[in-house]
Design an enzyme around this catalytic site. Structure first.
Site, PDB file in Angstrom:
ATOM      1  N   GLY A 129      -8.660  -1.960  -6.612  1.00  0.00           N
ATOM      2  CA  GLY A 129      -8.310  -2.485  -5.284  1.00  0.00           C
ATOM      3  C   GLY A 129      -8.687  -3.932  -5.076  1.00  0.00           C
ATOM      4  O   GLY A 129      -8.862  -4.378  -3.948  1.00  0.00           O
ATOM      5  N   ALA A 130      -8.822  -4.692  -6.166  1.00  0.00           N
ATOM      6  CA  ALA A 130      -9.332  -6.056  -6.047  1.00  0.00           C
ATOM      7  C   ALA A 130      -8.246  -7.114  -6.200  1.00  0.00           C
ATOM      8  O   ALA A 130      -8.533  -8.293  -6.337  1.00  0.00           O
ATOM      9  CB  ALA A 130     -10.429  -6.283  -7.075  1.00  0.00           C
ATOM     10  N   GLY A 183      -4.082  -5.652  -9.641  1.00  0.00           N
ATOM     11  CA  GLY A 183      -3.043  -4.701 -10.041  1.00  0.00           C
ATOM     12  C   GLY A 183      -3.568  -3.455 -10.726  1.00  0.00           C
ATOM     13  O   GLY A 183      -2.879  -2.875 -11.581  1.00  0.00           O
ATOM     14  N   SER A 184      -4.776  -3.010 -10.358  1.00  0.00           N
ATOM     15  CA  SER A 184      -5.318  -1.810 -11.009  1.00  0.00           C
ATOM     16  C   SER A 184      -4.432  -0.600 -10.745  1.00  0.00           C
ATOM     17  O   SER A 184      -4.174   0.199 -11.644  1.00  0.00           O
ATOM     18  CB  SER A 184      -6.742  -1.526 -10.516  1.00  0.00           C
ATOM     19  OG  SER A 184      -6.732  -1.323  -9.121  1.00  0.00           O
ATOM     20  N   ALA A 222      -1.226  -0.433 -10.111  1.00  0.00           N
ATOM     21  CA  ALA A 222       0.026  -0.495 -10.869  1.00  0.00           C
ATOM     22  C   ALA A 222      -0.224  -0.173 -12.342  1.00  0.00           C
ATOM     23  O   ALA A 222       0.534   0.577 -12.964  1.00  0.00           O
ATOM     24  CB  ALA A 222       0.668  -1.880 -10.732  1.00  0.00           C
ATOM     25  N   ALA A 223      -1.317  -0.721 -12.891  1.00  0.00           N
ATOM     26  CA  ALA A 223      -1.608  -0.483 -14.308  1.00  0.00           C
ATOM     27  C   ALA A 223      -1.881   0.999 -14.561  1.00  0.00           C
ATOM     28  O   ALA A 223      -1.391   1.579 -15.533  1.00  0.00           O
ATOM     29  CB  ALA A 223      -2.798  -1.337 -14.751  1.00  0.00           C
ATOM     30  N   ASP A 257       4.237  -5.587  -8.761  1.00  0.00           N
ATOM     31  CA  ASP A 257       3.073  -5.173  -9.565  1.00  0.00           C
ATOM     32  C   ASP A 257       3.484  -4.272 -10.721  1.00  0.00           C
ATOM     33  O   ASP A 257       3.026  -4.431 -11.852  1.00  0.00           O
ATOM     34  CB  ASP A 257       2.128  -4.306  -8.725  1.00  0.00           C
ATOM     35  CG  ASP A 257       1.318  -5.114  -7.757  1.00  0.00           C
ATOM     36  OD1 ASP A 257       1.771  -6.214  -7.393  1.00  0.00           O
ATOM     37  OD2 ASP A 257       0.239  -4.644  -7.372  1.00  0.00           O
TER      38      ASP A 257
HETATM   39  O1  PMV Z   1      -3.660  -5.846  -4.361  1.00  0.00           O
HETATM   40  P1  PMV Z   1      -2.574  -5.349  -5.245  1.00  0.00           P
HETATM   41  O2  PMV Z   1      -2.815  -5.696  -6.681  1.00  0.00           O
HETATM   42  O3  PMV Z   1      -2.279  -3.883  -5.027  1.00  0.00           O
HETATM   43  O4  PMV Z   1      -1.235  -6.144  -4.845  1.00  0.00           O
HETATM   44  C1  PMV Z   1      -0.552  -5.869  -3.629  1.00  0.00           C
HETATM   45  C2  PMV Z   1       0.633  -6.789  -3.475  1.00  0.00           C
HETATM   46  C3  PMV Z   1       1.390  -6.659  -2.132  1.00  0.00           C
HETATM   47  O5  PMV Z   1       2.412  -7.650  -2.159  1.00  0.00           O
HETATM   48  C4  PMV Z   1       0.464  -6.954  -0.959  1.00  0.00           C
HETATM   49  C5  PMV Z   1       2.006  -5.281  -1.955  1.00  0.00           C
HETATM   50  C6  PMV Z   1       3.170  -4.995  -2.884  1.00  0.00           C
HETATM   51  O6  PMV Z   1       3.456  -3.794  -3.097  1.00  0.00           O
HETATM   52  O7  PMV Z   1       3.816  -5.923  -3.381  1.00  0.00           O
END
Ligand code: PMV
Length: 337
Positions: free
Chosen positions: A114-115, A118-119, A121-122, A164
Site C-alpha cells: 500500500g505504499a 504497486g504491491s 498489482a504485482a 498498475d
Molecule cells: O498506490 P497504488 O500503487 O495502488 O497506485 C494507485 C494508482 C491510482 O491511480 C490512484 C489508482 C489506479 O487504479 O490507477
C-alpha cells in the site's frame, strides 16, 4: 507447485487522473512480489504471506475473506491485501473454468504494501499467472493484464485504471490512457525512492478524489491539468522525439513536470506531511524533481537525481524510513517455476 513473480512500479506521472481517462506513465522497478501456488484437494484457499511490511501473517479461509488474520496492523490494510488475493483467485478460477479449485498460496514480496509501489498489482498479476498455470490454463500477457485489472477494479469498487496491472504484467515503461495500454521507450532514469514506512488505502484515496471532482469544478480542472503534464512529459521521454535537448536536459524537464504533478496531487488532498517533507528534502538536495507515487496518503515518493545527494538527504529526513535507488525493470511477469 507453480511460482510466478511480477514487478512493482513507480508513477513518473498521472496517478489518480488516469482513473478518469487521462494518460499516465508508470515504470516497472526491480522490486518483485513472488507467488507460489499449489492446488489443494478441497476448495479452500490458504494464504501465507510475509514481508508485506506487515508482521508475517497466515490465514486460512474458505474462498471469502471473512476470516481475518490476527495481526497488529490496520484492519483496512490487511483487508485490502487479502481482498486482492481473493480477487486474483476468483479470476484464476473463472479463467480456468474451475470454480471449486482450492489453493495453498505463499506470498513473498519486497514491495511494501500500500505504499504506492504497486504491491497490489504485482501480487494480483503474479497470483493469477501462477494459479492459472497451476490449473494447466496459462494466459497470454494481454489476458493476464486484463484479468488482473478486473481483480483490482473489483477490490477498488470499480474505480481502478489499467495502469498498475498492465505495467506489472509487461514491465518497462508504459503509457496507459483508458483501455489503450502500450509499452514506451524510456531513457535510463536516475530514480530514487523514499519510503515513510506507512501506507495509504488506495480505494479510500480514489474515492476522496472522486468526491472532490464531483463537488468542485477546480478539482476536475486539476485532473485535466495532470493529463496535460503527462502529455508534455512523454515528449521528453521519447528518444525519437525531435526536441533539440540532450538527455540531461530532458531529464531536467521531466523532473520539473514531476514537481508540478506533485503540487496538483497535493491540492487533490492525497499527499501527507511525510510525503511532502521527503519531496522537499529531495528538491533541496538538488533532485531534478520529486513527487509522491501511487495513491498517496503515505508511502513512497519518487525523485530523479543522478548524484548521491537525494539518497543521502532522504536518509537523514525525519519521517523517511528507507531510501533506495530503483532500476527500471524491463521484465514483467516472470515464470519462476
Ligand atoms: O498506490 P497504488 O500503487 O495502488 O497506485 C494507485 C494508482 C491510482 O491511480 C490512484 C489508482 C489506479 O487504479 O490507477
Amino acid at each position: 507447485m507453480t511460482v510466478s513473480s511480477a514487478p512493482g512500479k513507480v508513477y513518473l506521472f498521472g496517478e489518480h487522473a488516469v482513473v478518469y481517462g487521462e494518460p499516465a506513465i508508470p515504470c516497472a522497478i526491480e522490486r518483485r512480489a513472488t507467488i507460489s501456488v499449489e492446488s489443494r484437494d478441497d476448495d479452500h484457499v490458504r494464504v501465507q504471506a510475509s514481508d508485506l511490511s506487515l508482521d508475517g501473517f497466515t490465514v486460512e479461509y474458505t474462498g471469502t475473506t471473512d476470516d481475518r488474520p490476527d495481526v497488529d496492523v490496520p484492519a483496512s490494510l490487511v483487508d485490502a491485501a487479502m481482498g486482492y488475493i481473493d480477487a486474483a483467485v476468483e479470476q484464476a478460477r473463472e479463467a480456468a473454468d474451475a470454480p471449486d479449485a482450492g489453493f495453498d498460496i505463499t506470498v513473498e514480496s519486497d514491495i511494501p504494501l500500500g505504499a504506492g509501489l504497486g504491491s497490489s498489482a504485482a501480487v494480483t498479476v503474479a497470483g493469477i499467472d501462477a494459479a492459472t498455470r497451476e490449473l494447466g490454463q496459462p494466459l497470454s500477457t494481454e489476458e493476464l493484464a486484463d484479468r488482473a485489472y478486473r481483480a483490482e477494479a473489483a477490490v477498488q469498487k470499480g474505480e481502478a485504471s489499467r495502469a498498475d496491472t498492465f505495467c506489472s504484467a509487461v514491465g518497462g515503461a508504459v503509457r496507459v490512457e483508458g483501455d489503450d495500454c502500450r509499452s514506451i521507450d524510456a531513457p535510463d532514469l536516475p530514480i530514487v525512492v523514499g519510503f515513510d514506512g506507512g501506507a495509504g488505502d488506495t480505494g479510500e484515496l480514489v474515492a476522496g478524489v472522486r468526491a472532490l471532482k464531483d463537488r468542485y469544478d477546480f478539482a476536475a480542472d486539476t485532473i485535466a491539468t495532470i493529463g496535460d503534464i503527462v502529455r508534455q512529459g512523454e515528449g521528453f521521454l521519447d528518444p525519437e522525439s525531435d526536441s533539440d535537448l540532450d538527455m540531461e536536459a530532458r531529464i531536467e524537464e521531466i523532473g520539473r513536470l514531476m514537481d508540478f504533478n506533485h503540487g496538483l496531487l497535493e491540492s487533490l488532498g492525497v499527499s501527507s506531511r511525510s510525503l511532502d517533507s521527503m519531496v522537499w528534502a529531495a528538491r533541496e538536495a538538488g533532485a531534478h524533481g520529486a513527487k509522491l507515487t501511487g495513491a498517496g496518503g503515505g508511502g513512497c515518493i519518487v525523485a530523479l537525481d543522478p548524484t548521491p545527494e537525494t539518497l543521502t538527504a532522504l536518509r537523514f529526513t525525519p519521517g523517511c524510513e528507507e531510501a533506495f535507488r530503483a532500476e527500471l525493470d524491463d521484465d514483467g511477469v516472470r515464470r519462476e517455476a
